[in-house]
Design an enzyme around this catalytic site. Structure first.
Site, PDB file in Angstrom:
ATOM      1  CB  SER A 195      -6.298   2.668   8.238  1.00 25.07           C
ATOM      2  OG  SER A 195      -7.515   3.309   7.998  1.00 25.07           O
TER       3      SER A 195
ATOM      4  CB  SER B 238      -8.664   4.802  10.786  1.00 23.74           C
ATOM      5  OG  SER B 238      -8.103   3.502  10.701  1.00 23.74           O
TER       6      SER B 238
ATOM      7  CE  LYS C 134      -6.501   2.223  13.830  1.00 24.14           C
ATOM      8  NZ  LYS C 134      -6.580   1.886  12.403  1.00 24.14           N
TER       9      LYS C 134
HETATM   10  N1  GLN Z   1     -10.264   5.283   4.687  1.00 26.91           N
HETATM   11  C1  GLN Z   1     -10.842   4.001   4.463  1.00 26.91           C
HETATM   12  C2  GLN Z   1     -12.204   3.950   5.096  1.00 26.91           C
HETATM   13  O1  GLN Z   1     -12.652   4.943   5.563  1.00 26.91           O
HETATM   14  C3  GLN Z   1      -9.939   2.924   4.999  1.00 26.91           C
HETATM   15  C4  GLN Z   1      -9.970   2.839   6.462  1.00 26.91           C
HETATM   16  C5  GLN Z   1      -9.094   1.730   6.983  1.00 26.91           C
HETATM   17  O2  GLN Z   1      -8.192   1.266   6.313  1.00 26.91           O
HETATM   18  N2  GLN Z   1      -9.396   1.316   8.210  1.00 26.91           N
HETATM   19  O3  GLN Z   1     -12.827   2.962   5.125  1.00 26.91           O
END
Ligand code: GLN
Length: 483
Positions: A173, A149, A74
């Site tokens: 995410s 994400s 990532k």
């Molecule tokens: N979707 C969540 C957010 O927008 C979690 C994102 C994540 O786990 N990095 O914060």
């Protein structure tokens, strides 16, 4: 001979039986990357160095556990000499001078980091639509989001390009994109994996973890990713078990917590059916279902959207045009340098979070919002502590439904925030949790979430692996069942 759709286990076997050379594997992976460039899953590639590393393994065979295994990283992890953008314009020219501990651990085990995957900007999002580098597409349907994400990582695995990828999970995410792309992913216990070299979003919630096709592969990866790291003061110094040891343990008599306060009424009946079928599958393996109560679960999304923005507003203050990445051209004063650089460099969602975070931390509102959210967080953690007195794991659906269309939720941040309804509580409580494919709805995959007690990744891996010995949902690909 191709490594498309192969698991780590299978690639290891191909290597040991000399069916394919290390160099051929990496060449094949880059061919697959190019064939799937429409997915937009990668931001940067690492072709030359990867081929060199593979040739090295061909010339000097290694007995490292993951020698020659291609992995996508990532783009949130710092990689020395390789551009690291975190999906943001503000870091589009950033080349880190050091490598994140977790990447170093994987590479020391022999993994070849073939490139950096696309992601929501600074990991804020659930659909990959906030990336400065454009949306990632889900291999299950060109107009579908891959989740976020860690959407680039999930998409690359689902398309069969790589057997594994790293992800990070602050509120879901790893698990949410795993669910939407039909793969397996784990968010470990907070502190299991070093955060050093991870670009911080919300430091008390962020945790890196493995993404792969199977629970078994996740165990192999987790064995290498975890370490005690003195460079991360929240890194745990607990014993790290061999995560492969308990994979095949019998589930007879083991207890699965079913959350009775979970409001499933907003879910499609197909989603509920898929979830209930999985519970039945576990019962047929000898596990027992036990009702557990998590009365404060409904408060987890609002709590998260106070705590995470608060931490992000502080963490992202370091991006000011002075030390990292982009700098606005021709500012007339120091203040203008800060303001212009940040206005030009951050996208809308990141700005929204910084604003919310600064607001809830401000002197007038700290007690009403931030302090209150921390108190509720403690209650959520206590609910889990109580529940785990009587069960081994807790199961919920991972997501409210399968992948949705690109653009369909973009204009309503609240709808997007609710995507993580089931995943966020594990981050707030610091607990390990996994998502694995447990069904298809309208030819789109969906996942089951298994939450474990503190430091008990072994149990969720055991349940996940046993499920995958009985079912073949993890073998479904966009092109049909993998043979
Ligand atoms: N979707 C969540 C957010 O927008 C979690 C994102 C994540 O786990 N990095 O914060």
């Amino acid at each position: 001979m191709t490594v498309k759709y192969k698991t780590i286990k299978e690639i290891k076997k191909m290597i040991s039986q000399k069916e394919i050379s290390h160099k051929e594997i990496i060449q094949d992976v880059y061919k697959l990357v190019k064939e799937n460039s429409n997915l937009n899953a990668f931001i940067s590639l690492n072709e030359e160095k990867s081929l060199k590393k593979a040739e090295n393994f061909d010339n000097n065979p290694s007995d490292c556990s993951l020698a020659g295994i291609p992995i996508a990283q990532k783009d949130l992890f710092c990689t020395k000499g390789l551009r690291t953008t975190c999906g943001s314009k503000i870091l589009d020219n950033f080349i880190p001078p050091y490598t994140a501990t977790v990447i170093e651990n994987l590479e020391n085990a022999g993994c070849i980091s073939i490139g950096k995957t696309n992601m929501d900007e600074f990991a804020m999002g659930s659909s990959n639509e906030t990336s400065h580098f454009g949306n990632v597409h889900n291999p299950w349907g060109d107009n579908l989001v891959p989740g976020g994400s860690s959407g680039g990582s999930a998409s690359a695995i689902a398309a069969g390009i790589v057997p594994a990828a790293s992800g990070t999970d602050t509120g879901g995410s790893i698990r949410q994109p795993a669910s939407l792309c039909g793969i397996t992913g784990i968010k470990p216990t907070y502190g299991r994996v070093s955060r050093w070299g991870m670009i911080a979003f919300a430091s008390s919630l962020d945790q890196a973890g493995p993404m792969a096709r199977t629970a078994e592969d996740c165990a192999l990866l987790l064995n290498e990713m975890c370490s005690h790291d003195i460079k991360d003061t929240t890194s745990l110094d607990n014993e790290i078990p061999n995560f492969e040891d308990n994979l095949n343990n019998s589930l007879k008599g083991k207890k699965i917590g079913v959350v009775k306060d979970l409001d499933l009424s907003s879910l499609d009946k197909d989603v509920i059916e898929v979830y209930e079928n999985s519970l039945k599958e576990f019962v047929s393996m000898g596990a027992e279902l036990v009702d557990v109560s998590l009365p404060n679960l409904a408060l987890s999304v609002p709590t998260y959207y106070v705590v995470a923005p608060a931490e992000c507003s502080s963490n992202l203050s370091r991006f000011d045009g002075v030390k990292f990445g982009r700098r606005s051209k021709n500012p007339k004063s120091l203040e203008e340098l800060y303001v212009q650089t940040r206005s030009e460099g951050f996208g809308d969602e990141v700005k929204r979070r910084i604003l919310i975070g600064s607001y809830v931390l401000s002197a007038g509102y700290y007690d009403a919002y931030y302090k209150k959210a921390q108190q509720v967080r403690r209650l959520i953690k206590q609910d889990f502590d109580e529940a785990f007195l009587s069960v081994n794991v807790i199961m919920t659906p991972t997501t409210r439904g399968p992948a949705f269309d690109i653009g369909s939720k973009g204009s309503d941040p609240i709808q997007m925030y609710l995507e993580d309804l089931f995943t966020i509580s594990a981050n707030l409580a610091g607990l390990p949790a996994m998502s694995l494919p447990n069904g298809n709805i309208d030819n789109k995959p969906i996942g089951l979430q298994i939450i474990g007690n503190f430091l008990d990744e072994s149990s969720i891996l055991n349940f996940g692996h046993m499920y995958q010995t009985k079912t073949n949902w993890h073998m479904f690909s966009p092109e049909g069942v993998i043979q």
